[in-house]
Design a protein around this motif. Structure first.
Motif, PDB file in Angstrom:
ATOM      1  N   PHE A  90      61.980  14.063  49.109  1.00  0.00           N
ATOM      2  CA  PHE A  90      62.300  12.659  49.400  1.00  0.00           C
ATOM      3  C   PHE A  90      61.009  11.832  49.366  1.00  0.00           C
ATOM      4  O   PHE A  90      60.949  10.771  48.739  1.00  0.00           O
ATOM      5  CB  PHE A  90      63.005  12.551  50.765  1.00  0.00           C
ATOM      6  N   HIS A  94      59.879   8.728  46.609  1.00  0.00           N
ATOM      7  CA  HIS A  94      59.530   7.358  47.019  1.00  0.00           C
ATOM      8  C   HIS A  94      58.048   7.059  46.791  1.00  0.00           C
ATOM      9  O   HIS A  94      57.700   5.963  46.333  1.00  0.00           O
ATOM     10  CB  HIS A  94      59.919   7.150  48.485  1.00  0.00           C
ATOM     11  N   LEU A  97      57.151   6.234  43.193  1.00  0.00           N
ATOM     12  CA  LEU A  97      57.564   4.872  42.844  1.00  0.00           C
ATOM     13  C   LEU A  97      56.602   3.847  43.458  1.00  0.00           C
ATOM     14  O   LEU A  97      56.109   2.946  42.766  1.00  0.00           O
ATOM     15  CB  LEU A  97      59.003   4.632  43.318  1.00  0.00           C
ATOM     16  N   MET A  98      56.325   4.002  44.765  1.00  0.00           N
ATOM     17  CA  MET A  98      55.419   3.049  45.436  1.00  0.00           C
ATOM     18  C   MET A  98      54.031   3.045  44.809  1.00  0.00           C
ATOM     19  O   MET A  98      53.403   2.000  44.676  1.00  0.00           O
ATOM     20  CB  MET A  98      55.298   3.404  46.922  1.00  0.00           C
ATOM     21  N   THR A 150      62.317  15.257  62.425  1.00  0.00           N
ATOM     22  CA  THR A 150      62.355  13.796  62.478  1.00  0.00           C
ATOM     23  C   THR A 150      60.989  13.231  62.870  1.00  0.00           C
ATOM     24  O   THR A 150      60.501  12.267  62.272  1.00  0.00           O
ATOM     25  CB  THR A 150      63.440  13.339  63.483  1.00  0.00           C
ATOM     26  N   THR A 153      58.703  13.564  59.955  1.00  0.00           N
ATOM     27  CA  THR A 153      59.021  12.617  58.886  1.00  0.00           C
ATOM     28  C   THR A 153      58.499  11.223  59.236  1.00  0.00           C
ATOM     29  O   THR A 153      57.978  10.507  58.386  1.00  0.00           O
ATOM     30  CB  THR A 153      60.546  12.579  58.642  1.00  0.00           C
ATOM     31  N   ARG A 154      58.647  10.836  60.500  1.00  0.00           N
ATOM     32  CA  ARG A 154      58.122   9.542  60.929  1.00  0.00           C
ATOM     33  C   ARG A 154      56.610   9.483  60.739  1.00  0.00           C
ATOM     34  O   ARG A 154      56.066   8.474  60.293  1.00  0.00           O
ATOM     35  CB  ARG A 154      58.493   9.308  62.389  1.00  0.00           C
ATOM     36  N   ILE A 157      55.758   9.089  57.077  1.00  0.00           N
ATOM     37  CA  ILE A 157      55.933   7.707  56.618  1.00  0.00           C
ATOM     38  C   ILE A 157      54.788   6.832  57.123  1.00  0.00           C
ATOM     39  O   ILE A 157      54.251   6.002  56.383  1.00  0.00           O
ATOM     40  CB  ILE A 157      57.316   7.176  57.077  1.00  0.00           C
ATOM     41  N   ASP A 158      54.384   7.021  58.392  1.00  0.00           N
ATOM     42  CA  ASP A 158      53.215   6.295  58.917  1.00  0.00           C
ATOM     43  C   ASP A 158      51.985   6.568  58.042  1.00  0.00           C
ATOM     44  O   ASP A 158      51.199   5.655  57.749  1.00  0.00           O
ATOM     45  CB  ASP A 158      52.901   6.741  60.355  1.00  0.00           C
ATOM     46  N   GLN A 160      51.864   7.467  54.876  1.00  0.00           N
ATOM     47  CA  GLN A 160      51.983   6.787  53.577  1.00  0.00           C
ATOM     48  C   GLN A 160      51.678   5.299  53.734  1.00  0.00           C
ATOM     49  O   GLN A 160      51.021   4.704  52.878  1.00  0.00           O
ATOM     50  CB  GLN A 160      53.388   7.014  52.993  1.00  0.00           C
ATOM     51  N   ALA A 161      52.141   4.699  54.840  1.00  0.00           N
ATOM     52  CA  ALA A 161      51.847   3.283  55.090  1.00  0.00           C
ATOM     53  C   ALA A 161      50.340   3.067  55.189  1.00  0.00           C
ATOM     54  O   ALA A 161      49.788   2.117  54.622  1.00  0.00           O
ATOM     55  CB  ALA A 161      52.540   2.818  56.371  1.00  0.00           C
ATOM     56  N   GLU A 162      49.647   3.953  55.915  1.00  0.00           N
ATOM     57  CA  GLU A 162      48.193   3.830  56.044  1.00  0.00           C
ATOM     58  C   GLU A 162      47.519   4.035  54.694  1.00  0.00           C
ATOM     59  O   GLU A 162      46.586   3.307  54.335  1.00  0.00           O
ATOM     60  CB  GLU A 162      47.661   4.845  57.061  1.00  0.00           C
ATOM     61  N   ILE A 164      48.633   3.413  51.719  1.00  0.00           N
ATOM     62  CA  ILE A 164      48.789   2.205  50.912  1.00  0.00           C
ATOM     63  C   ILE A 164      47.848   1.102  51.413  1.00  0.00           C
ATOM     64  O   ILE A 164      47.182   0.430  50.620  1.00  0.00           O
ATOM     65  CB  ILE A 164      50.259   1.710  50.949  1.00  0.00           C
ATOM     66  N   SER A 165      47.769   0.952  52.742  1.00  0.00           N
ATOM     67  CA  SER A 165      46.927  -0.137  53.273  1.00  0.00           C
ATOM     68  C   SER A 165      45.449   0.121  52.979  1.00  0.00           C
ATOM     69  O   SER A 165      44.679  -0.814  52.762  1.00  0.00           O
ATOM     70  CB  SER A 165      47.159  -0.324  54.776  1.00  0.00           C
TER      71      SER A 165
END
Lengths: 345, 345
Positions: A90, A94, A97-98, A150, A153-154, A157-158, A160-162, A164-165
């Motif tokens: 998963f 994503h 793509l991002m 869970t 996974t959270r 995602i955190d 991946q957010a970092e 990208i930033s």
């Protein structure tokens, strides 16, 4: 363990896990089942069966070994192996793509072949399927396992957010980079390394020891990945040359080189600062990327990252002593860790 | 119940749920917390607090009522209300991106403001958060609730996959459309209508009766949505005029009109078949959309969809008789259903 032994271990994990993974994916409504099968390398772009490269399958092997570490049969870990593999894929769907990545495992990525909407949708479906596979076990252990998955996974995602930033920031510290990689890679490997044990009824302390092993193994894994992202052989990695430099990733070798000080570090800092303002870096020649890679190496970023991989490896191995487990299983967990730090793809 | 009574009921649901929802969203790593807060209408594009339209909040109200239907305090349903609201908004974030929708609730959608990567990432995070909020309750009931939510989410994703595939097909039957809408809208409303009861320890039979109410309420809701998607007032809906026609959605009024036969139905079929081959339909004038809408109405698609909403409403209400619940709660569930079928947005 010998390299052949580790290959056999990974193969055994695949043999036990793949039929269950395939049956899970077959539950998806068309065309998501086809898109997912393409992603996993089971079919090619025309829908014909393929002998694709489905990835190294380190996570399934870890999940099955963790069940055995807790004294349960390997089979008890299968739903955990399948669930972590689904969450991992998963995130790949994503993230590709991002990040705009066009190649994975020597093939065009899903969003390139089937479009962005299918990449989003099938990623979502695999994530939901991961929880479904675990929860339909209907046991208290499955509930505990889902909760750990869970949380992982959270954190993923955190991370991946970092990640990208960081691409939009001029400087990132080594510690920030390690924290991000701990979330993005460490958390799910920690989960994979303990989920079979949780399903097998392990104590929280034993599950935590296995998580610690997996977390540091994840950081070792990522350090090697960061080295391969700059100096990896495209024929092995299946990615473009200088892949991480093309994407301006603030990976470990880069941040370590920038933190090191000295003439090469400063020159690198000037170049990357100019690159950040230049929309044309995607069109750079091989020589321009090679220059940046050489400066990273000269500033010590390559050597530091290799050493960091060894440090994380040692911490991972040490964590195994916190749990009482069969010697044969410990040897296999050490063997997998060895494999992770010497791999070329 | 009076309309004012229903408004107060929705407001009560919001009052109990929103602080917990906000606290959950605040757990997200930056900038995802900000992006999610924008999506929920709590801040504007510049980050200033906003009194945004956070949606009708039908799902939270249903979740709290379902706890009360099972004899538990409304508060027992809060984690379920928050979890279903998180899953609903995860799907909105991803669907708006996949469908290319630029407006929601009178504001630019997240992908328009913060870019596609944030829409994907924050959607993923809300989905994971939904499971986290439920599972951290740590009870067997929470495990059951998570399993039902996971099943609903998988069906929701299947429904979105079918919805997308319908846009590429020339003809879709009324039954296929109803099946798709049952997955895309019915499944999550079914879950919202029972999750509080599950958390309150309801029997499987009672939870199933509430799910049946919610499922058919969802189909009634969607039938109204399909009417608003063609004939809704943009000032109320917050969407463009002829929104569903612009996207060539095979919504209920369209498929019912095409199935009806007769001159208007045939003319509509010819026009839509030509539109499907024409990449320029996005640039159609108001008159061209108005012609299609008039043909749908003339062929009976509008009337059929209104009747279908009433049929689904009646089935939903009838399901409530399968469960023994306080009369006052039943009256509120009927009141919410009344609201759903008369709404203008």
């Amino acid at each position: 363990m010998t390299a052949a032994g580790v290959i056999a271990l990974l193969e055994d994990g695949r043999t036990l896990t793949t039929p269950v993974l395939r049956a899970a994916v077959a539950r998806l409504a068309p065309p998501m089942d086809t898109v997912a099968s393409y992603h996993f390398g089971w079919i090619d772009q025309t829908g014909q069966p393929a002998e694709g490269d489905g990835g190294k399958a380190v996570r399934p092997a870890l999940a099955l070994l963790s069940a055995q570490a807790a004294g349960a049969p390997a089979e008890v870990g299968i739903p955990g192996a399948v669930a972590t593999e689904l969450v991992h894929n998963f995130s790949l769907l994503h993230d590709d793509l991002m990040d705009g990545d066009e190649q994975r495992r020597h093939r065009d990525t899903v969003w390139k072949v089937h479009g962005p909407a299918q990449a989003i949708l099938v990623g979502d479906a695999l994530f939901a399927l991961a929880n479904e596979i675990l929860l339909e076990q209907g046991t208290a252990e499955a509930g505990r396992a889902t909760r750990r998955l869970t949380t992982a996974t959270r954190r993923l995602i955190d991370g991946q957010a970092e990640d990208i930033s960081f691409e939009h920031r001029e400087r990132v510290s080594v510690q920030e980079c390690l924290d991000m990689e701990g979330k993005k890679t460490g958390a799910l490997l920690a989960c994979a390394s303990s989920i079979g044990a949780v399903l097998g009824g392990a104590s929280e302390a034993d599950a935590d020891a296995l998580e610690e092993y997996g977390y540091h193994l994840g950081l070792a894994f990522q350090a090697i990945d960061d080295l391969l992202g700059i100096w990896g052989d495209p024929a092995s990695t299946g990615k473009q040359t200088w892949s991480d430099l093309r994407q301006r990733k603030k990976s470990l070798p880069v941040v370590a080189a920038l933190d090191a000080g000295g003439p090469a570090s400063e020159r690198l800092g000037e170049l990357l600062a100019a690159d950040a303002k230049n929309p044309e870096t995607g069109a750079f020649s091989e020589e321009e990327f090679a220059l940046r890679a050489a400066l990273i190496e000269e500033a010590g970023g390559r050597e530091w990252t290799s050493e960091e991989a060894r440090r994380q490896y040692a911490t991972a191995i040490a964590a195994l002593d916190k749990m009482d487990m069969p010697e044969g299983i410990k040897r296999k967990l050490v063997g997998l860790a060895d494999f992770v730090v010497v791999r070329e793809k």
